[in-house]
Design a protein around this motif. Structure first.
Motif, PDB file in Angstrom:
ATOM      1  N   ARG A  45      -4.598   4.852  13.669  1.00 47.38           N
ATOM      2  CA  ARG A  45      -3.729   6.029  13.719  1.00 47.38           C
ATOM      3  C   ARG A  45      -4.233   7.005  14.782  1.00 47.38           C
ATOM      4  O   ARG A  45      -3.443   7.577  15.531  1.00 47.38           O
ATOM      5  N   ASN A  48      -3.323   5.736  18.206  1.00 47.46           N
ATOM      6  CA  ASN A  48      -1.904   5.999  18.473  1.00 47.46           C
ATOM      7  C   ASN A  48      -1.684   7.461  18.849  1.00 47.46           C
ATOM      8  O   ASN A  48      -0.901   7.775  19.751  1.00 47.46           O
ATOM      9  N   ALA A  87       6.580   4.883  15.936  1.00 44.67           N
ATOM     10  CA  ALA A  87       6.944   4.021  14.803  1.00 44.67           C
ATOM     11  C   ALA A  87       5.696   3.394  14.179  1.00 44.67           C
ATOM     12  O   ALA A  87       5.566   3.350  12.948  1.00 44.67           O
ATOM     13  N   ASP A  88       4.778   2.935  15.019  1.00 45.62           N
ATOM     14  CA  ASP A  88       3.549   2.347  14.502  1.00 45.62           C
ATOM     15  C   ASP A  88       2.709   3.400  13.777  1.00 45.62           C
ATOM     16  O   ASP A  88       2.105   3.114  12.744  1.00 45.62           O
ATOM     17  N   SER A  89       2.679   4.611  14.301  1.00 45.85           N
ATOM     18  CA  SER A  89       1.933   5.693  13.650  1.00 45.85           C
ATOM     19  C   SER A  89       2.504   6.006  12.273  1.00 45.85           C
ATOM     20  O   SER A  89       1.755   6.200  11.313  1.00 45.85           O
ATOM     21  N   ALA A  90       3.822   6.059  12.169  1.00 51.23           N
ATOM     22  CA  ALA A  90       4.458   6.343  10.883  1.00 51.23           C
ATOM     23  C   ALA A  90       4.155   5.229   9.878  1.00 51.23           C
ATOM     24  O   ALA A  90       3.826   5.493   8.716  1.00 51.23           O
ATOM     25  N   GLU A  91       4.248   3.987  10.328  1.00 47.19           N
ATOM     26  CA  GLU A  91       3.955   2.840   9.458  1.00 47.19           C
ATOM     27  C   GLU A  91       2.485   2.840   9.020  1.00 47.19           C
ATOM     28  O   GLU A  91       2.166   2.610   7.846  1.00 47.19           O
ATOM     29  N   THR A  92       1.607   3.145   9.957  1.00 46.75           N
ATOM     30  CA  THR A  92       0.174   3.184   9.664  1.00 46.75           C
ATOM     31  C   THR A  92      -0.144   4.302   8.672  1.00 46.75           C
ATOM     32  O   THR A  92      -0.920   4.113   7.735  1.00 46.75           O
ATOM     33  N   SER A  93       0.467   5.466   8.860  1.00 51.66           N
ATOM     34  CA  SER A  93       0.236   6.589   7.943  1.00 51.66           C
ATOM     35  C   SER A  93       0.708   6.256   6.534  1.00 51.66           C
ATOM     36  O   SER A  93       0.027   6.577   5.552  1.00 51.66           O
ATOM     37  N   LYS A  94       1.849   5.595   6.422  1.00 48.58           N
ATOM     38  CA  LYS A  94       2.371   5.207   5.116  1.00 48.58           C
ATOM     39  C   LYS A  94       1.433   4.197   4.455  1.00 48.58           C
ATOM     40  O   LYS A  94       1.112   4.308   3.266  1.00 48.58           O
ATOM     41  N   GLU A  95       0.984   3.230   5.230  1.00 47.01           N
ATOM     42  CA  GLU A  95       0.077   2.219   4.687  1.00 47.01           C
ATOM     43  C   GLU A  95      -1.251   2.849   4.265  1.00 47.01           C
ATOM     44  O   GLU A  95      -1.810   2.510   3.217  1.00 47.01           O
ATOM     45  N   ASP A  98      -0.805   4.527   0.974  1.00 49.36           N
ATOM     46  CA  ASP A  98      -0.786   3.538  -0.109  1.00 49.36           C
ATOM     47  C   ASP A  98      -2.193   3.034  -0.442  1.00 49.36           C
ATOM     48  O   ASP A  98      -2.547   2.870  -1.611  1.00 49.36           O
TER      49      ASP A  98
END
Length: 143
Positions: A45, A48, A87-95, A98
């Motif tokens: 993150r 990115n 998009a990758d940053s948003a996905e990484t932050s969500k993961e 979790d």
């Protein structure tokens, strides 16, 4: 009352003790692997964030940039690269969110099984970082 909320009773037999220690060992291993995975996600993150900032501060003159994707380099327009990074940053932050939630569940289970729940550790479990609005409130000029 669910099994998660029940206070764990001490093992009464050597077999129960061995099973408890095995489960605690398993949970400790899971906790450590989650910690390492969270660190790798945080590094990703941050990378990115640095890449997006670099594209904003120093836009390419020709409008295209090289991006590394695994073992290959690809050339994209600056706008496309920026969108992919975001998009990758948003996905990484969500993961990452979790993974941290799962870490909390594992830690709670360890505390429950170990009989340490109710200690000081639970006081800090639900802390969240301060928002920009909170920081403005803290840093405001007080007459």
């Amino acid at each position: 009352m669910t099994s998660q909320q029940q206070q764990h009773r001490p093992p009464e037999t050597p077999q129960e003790y061995a099973e408890l220690q095995g489960r605690l060992h398993e949970l400790a291993g899971r906790s450590e692997s989650l910690k390492e995975y969270a660190l790798s996600l945080d590094i990703r993150r941050q990378g990115n964030r640095e890449a997006a900032g670099g594209l904003r501060r120093h836009p390419p003159e020709e409008g295209k940039v090289w991006m590394a994707s695994g073992d290959i380099f690809l050339r994209f327009t600056s706008d496309r690269a920026q969108a992919m990074i975001e998009a990758d940053s948003a996905e990484t932050s969500k993961e990452l969110e979790d993974v941290r939630a799962e870490q909390k569940e594992v830690a709670s289970e360890i505390e429950r099984l170990d009989g340490t729940s109710g200690g000081a550790a639970h006081l800090f479990r639900d802390l969240r970082p301060m928002s920009k609005e909170d920081m403005r409130f803290v840093n405001r000029d007080v007459p």
